[in-house]
Design an enzyme around this catalytic site. Structure first.
Site, short mmCIF file in Angstrom:
data_model
loop_
_atom_site.label_atom_id
_atom_site.label_comp_id
_atom_site.label_asym_id
_atom_site.label_seq_id
_atom_site.Cartn_x
_atom_site.Cartn_y
_atom_site.Cartn_z
N CYS A 129 3.66 43.05 -49.93
CA CYS A 129 4.88 43.14 -49.11
C CYS A 129 5.27 41.81 -48.46
CB CYS A 129 4.70 44.22 -48.05
SG CYS A 129 3.06 44.27 -47.32
N HIS A 241 7.91 44.01 -41.33
CA HIS A 241 7.11 42.78 -41.21
C HIS A 241 8.03 41.62 -40.83
CE1 HIS A 241 3.87 44.95 -42.88
NE2 HIS A 241 3.73 44.37 -44.06
#
Ligand SMILES: NC(=O)c1ccc[n+]([C@@H]2O[C@H](COP(=O)([O-])OP(=O)(O)OC[C@H]3O[C@@H](n4cnc5c(N)ncnc54)[C@H](OP(=O)(O)O)[C@@H]3O)[C@@H](O)[C@H]2O)c1
Length: 338
Positions: A129, A241
């Site tokens: 990710c 994130h």
């Protein structure tokens, strides 16, 4: 329109749930959804277009007649089951780290290297990710100005660890509010009100495996000549994130030129007006598809230096969306149902 049988392996997990939602939201041409998970979850249901669909067991034979199998059940499950699924005729798009560095397996971010899909041999890997969102933002800059070095610090949400971590942060928050004992089992320390400079295991070079994934995957997907210096950090945010990225390029640029490039880059949304307090945060990215870029500014301490702040939903672009986009690209490149 041609339609496809699509299996989701790890269908009850954090990413699996998001994959099913993403397939439906993006109207992927699904003739039948086949949710697969561990035996303990057999017979439980997932929601698909308003209907309950029963979860079956992911095992040999479960992939017969499946065109695409989106895997998000962890590396052990992928190592065991992806070759079986490919043998049974499915094209596997795997979210785990199991196959990413296998030279025979394309590692793909559709905005960056879609052409790598053409060489697939049945298994395709979805990158980590943190790598995905970083490369979506940096690819247009690299194409124009040649990035030589990246220094990146991540601020990663706990949903990146999966459903158990989401439960752990919630339980710690409830315990704090009620004055109860704060317990931890998923993370080595309390994550509530804390910051852990530790994601995945520590390696012999004192970097973590998560950090080295960003190095190796950047080399495989974008350019083996870029130096990458990462620090991966877990923070008590549920979803999204963030990354503080510093780059140095070979060719000179102005911040205005970079901003103009990013404003038309696929998958990127520039959110950068400090005078009006406009910059991306994880809550802005929650449930969204884009990679948000803000805090663009020159780094005056080195020639051709730039700082960026990059935020994206780890369960969407960092996992489920990228996998579904790979499945979409398989269709658009004529690679599915050959
Ligand atoms: N979360 C993220 O942001 C993210 C991003 C990129 C990549 N990934 C990767 O995606 C994978 C899944 O992550 P996640 O966050 O969704 O984890 P998760 O919430 O723990 O979900 C994993 C699911 O797979 C099931 N499972 C385990 N072994 C299986 C097997 N052999 N066959 C079928 N199903 C099995 C699990 O069942 P039980 O829990 O009941 O065992 C669970 O339902 C991991 O490899 C992870 O590294 C995650």
């Amino acid at each position: 329109m041609k339609t496809y049988r699509v299996a989701v392996v790890g269908a009850m997990g954090a990413v699996g749930t998001e994959m099913i939602k993403t397939l439906e939201q993006r109207a992927y041409p699904v003739s039948e959804l086949v949710p697969l998970d561990i035996p303990a979850n057999e017979g439980k249901t997932v929601k698909w277009k308003g209907q309950d669909v029963k979860v079956r067991v992911a095992k040999e034979g479960a992939f017969a007649g499946v065109d695409v199998a989106l895997f998000s059940a962890g590396a052990d499950a992928s190592l065991a089951l992806a070759p079986i699924a490919a043998r049974e005729g499915a094209i596997v798009v795997d979210n785990s780290s199991a196959w990413r560095m296998d030279p025979a397996v394309p590692l793909v971010v559709p905005e960056v290297n879609p052409e790598a899909l053409d060489a697939h041999k049945g298994i395709i890997a979805n990158p980590n990710c943190s790598t995905i969102q970083m490369l979506v933002a940096l690819k247009p800059i690299h194409d124009a100005y040649r990035i030589q070095r990246i220094v990146v610090s991540t601020y990663q949400a706990i949903s990146g660890t999966g459903a158990a971590a989401i439960a752990e942060l919630g339980a710690q928050a409830r315990a704090w509010v009620s004055g109860g004992k704060i317990e931890n089992s998923v993370y080595p320390r309390q994550i509530l009100f804390n910051v852990l400079p530790h994601i995945d295991v520590f390696l012999e070079n004192d970097y973590t495996k998560e950090e080295m994934k960003m190095v190796h995957e950047t080399h495989k997907i974008m350019d083996p000549n870029i130096q990458v210096n990462p620090t991966a950090v877990r923070i008590p945010v549920f979803r999204g994130h963030s990354e503080s990225i510093n780059i140095q390029t070979e060719k000179a640029f102005s911040v205005a030129q970079v901003r103009a490039l990013l404003e038309k880059a696929p998958g990127v949304k520039v959110m950068d007006d400090p005078s009006k307090l406009v910059y991306p945060t994880p809550l802005d990215a929650d449930g969204k598809d884009e990679v948000y870029v803000g805090r663009l500014r020159a780094d005056p301490t080195v020639p051709n230096g730039l700082n960026l702040w990059v935020v994206s939903d780890n369960l969407r672009k960092g996992a489920a969306l990228n996998a579904v986009q790979i499945a979409e690209t398989l269709v658009s490149r004529g690679l599915l149902g050959k």
